[in-house]
Scaffold this active site. Structure first.
Site, mmCIF file in Angstrom:
data_model
loop_
_atom_site.group_PDB
_atom_site.id
_atom_site.type_symbol
_atom_site.label_atom_id
_atom_site.label_comp_id
_atom_site.label_asym_id
_atom_site.label_seq_id
_atom_site.Cartn_x
_atom_site.Cartn_y
_atom_site.Cartn_z
ATOM 1 N N GLY A 1 0.827 -1.199 0.000
ATOM 2 C CA GLY A 1 0.000 0.000 0.000
ATOM 3 C C GLY A 1 0.859 1.244 0.000
ATOM 4 O O GLY A 1 1.975 1.231 0.540
ATOM 5 N N GLN B 1 3.065 9.941 1.115
ATOM 6 C CA GLN B 1 4.399 9.341 1.268
ATOM 7 C C GLN B 1 5.359 9.743 0.150
ATOM 8 O O GLN B 1 6.567 9.620 0.299
ATOM 9 C CB GLN B 1 4.291 7.806 1.303
ATOM 10 N N CYS C 1 5.602 -0.186 7.217
ATOM 11 C CA CYS C 1 5.305 0.994 6.410
ATOM 12 C C CYS C 1 6.531 1.318 5.569
ATOM 13 O O CYS C 1 7.654 1.277 6.080
ATOM 14 C CB CYS C 1 4.979 2.180 7.325
ATOM 15 N N LEU C 2 6.310 1.643 4.309
ATOM 16 C CA LEU C 2 7.437 2.021 3.448
ATOM 17 C C LEU C 2 8.129 3.276 3.971
ATOM 18 O O LEU C 2 9.295 3.509 3.665
ATOM 19 C CB LEU C 2 6.951 2.237 2.008
ATOM 20 N N HIS D 1 -4.624 1.992 7.419
ATOM 21 C CA HIS D 1 -3.237 2.459 7.530
ATOM 22 C C HIS D 1 -2.958 3.564 6.497
ATOM 23 O O HIS D 1 -2.376 4.600 6.830
ATOM 24 C CB HIS D 1 -2.301 1.264 7.344
ATOM 25 N N GLU D 2 -3.397 3.329 5.253
ATOM 26 C CA GLU D 2 -3.144 4.317 4.190
ATOM 27 C C GLU D 2 -3.993 5.569 4.387
ATOM 28 O O GLU D 2 -3.536 6.692 4.133
ATOM 29 C CB GLU D 2 -3.415 3.709 2.803
ATOM 30 N N HIS E 1 -2.324 7.937 6.626
ATOM 31 C CA HIS E 1 -1.305 8.773 5.981
ATOM 32 C C HIS E 1 -1.915 10.074 5.458
ATOM 33 O O HIS E 1 -1.316 11.146 5.572
ATOM 34 C CB HIS E 1 -0.649 8.035 4.806
HETATM 35 C C1 QAP Z 1 1.024 -0.734 4.912
HETATM 36 O O1 QAP Z 1 3.136 -1.251 4.084
HETATM 37 C C2 QAP Z 1 0.643 -1.955 5.712
HETATM 38 O O2 QAP Z 1 9.703 -2.109 6.566
HETATM 39 C C3 QAP Z 1 1.808 -1.012 3.679
HETATM 40 O O3 QAP Z 1 11.716 -2.632 4.883
HETATM 41 C C4 QAP Z 1 1.580 -2.878 6.145
HETATM 42 O O4 QAP Z 1 3.746 -1.925 2.060
HETATM 43 C C5 QAP Z 1 -0.655 -2.133 6.051
HETATM 44 C C6 QAP Z 1 7.798 -2.450 3.491
HETATM 45 C C7 QAP Z 1 1.191 -3.982 6.879
HETATM 46 C C8 QAP Z 1 -1.029 -3.230 6.767
HETATM 47 C C9 QAP Z 1 -0.121 -4.155 7.175
HETATM 48 C C10 QAP Z 1 8.110 -2.236 4.801
HETATM 49 C C11 QAP Z 1 8.837 -2.732 2.613
HETATM 50 C C12 QAP Z 1 6.434 -2.359 2.982
HETATM 51 C C13 QAP Z 1 9.409 -2.315 5.257
HETATM 52 C C14 QAP Z 1 4.057 -1.724 3.202
HETATM 53 C C15 QAP Z 1 10.447 -2.582 4.380
HETATM 54 C C16 QAP Z 1 10.156 -2.794 3.049
HETATM 55 C C17 QAP Z 1 5.406 -1.904 3.733
HETATM 56 CO CO CO Z 2 2.517 3.441 5.568
#
Ligand code: QAP
Ligand code: CO
Length: 169
Positions: free
Chosen positions: A46, A51, A92-93, A134-135, A138
């Site tokens: 997401g 971001q 989270c990215l 979550h998004e 943001h």
């Molecule tokens: C949000 O997060 C999310 O730490 C999206 O080193 C995540 O795409 C919502 C990512 C989990 C619900 C559950 C994170 C990539 C990606 C990192 C992501 C990383 C590389 C996170």
């Molecule tokens: Co995020």
């Protein structure tokens, strides 16, 4: 299409509240394409426009295993259906390398516009329901680390600040 730079915690620009999109035009569709490219490249499930330092209410999500179910939410509105909650280890990215358990409402309804500006509604379940919340956070200038203890949040802030200093020298 370019892969865009993702802002990282504790960048204060992540605290900006996003404005609604007025016209879902070609500019917005180009932005959406760039957001998907950036998200798939990361890789992530997401990404909110906030971001990539664009403060408009646009979210892209794909929680499918084979990256075949892209979802777009423009001007999303979330309503909570009941008091059931759901725990998930969120990442989270914008907070790379860190995951913490967050408790959120389990049953929500989402109203939004699609990439053609058409309104739609859905009642997402499981990971998708978590991801949309979550998004959407943001877009409100909120991050998942806001839900964890100040001690954990400050540890993550210090580690990322140290990393950012190393990267810039
Ligand atoms: C949000 O997060 C999310 O730490 C999206 O080193 C995540 O795409 C919502 C990512 C989990 C619900 C559950 C994170 C990539 C990606 C990192 C992501 C990383 C590389 C996170
Ligand atoms: Co995020």
């Amino acid at each position: 299409m370019p892969v865009l730079e993702i802002l990282e915690f504790p960048d204060s620009r992540l605290r900006t509240v996003a404005k609604p999109v007025k016209d879902v035009d070609d500019r917005v569709r180009q932005l959406i394409d760039d957001m998907f490219e950036t998200m798939y490249d990361a890789p992530g499930i997401g990404l909110a426009a906030s971001q990539i330092n664009v403060h408009e209410q646009i979210v892209v999500i794909d929680v499918s295993d084979d990256r075949s179910q892209p979802l777009v939410f423009i001007n999303p509105e979330i309503t909570v259906i009941d008091q059931d909650t759901f725990e998930y280890d969120e990442g989270c990215l914008s907070v790379p390398g860190f995951y913490e358990t967050v408790v959120r409402p389990q049953h929500i309804r989402v109203k939004a516009l699609d990439r053609n500006g058409e309104p739609f509604e859905m009642e997402p379940e499981g990971l998708l329901a978590v991801c949309i919340q979550h998004e959407n956070d943001h877009l409100l200038g909120k991050l998942f680390v806001d839900y964890i203890s100040p001690l954990k949040r400050n540890r993550i802030r210090s580690k990322l600040e140290k990393l950012h200093k190393q990267q810039s020298s």
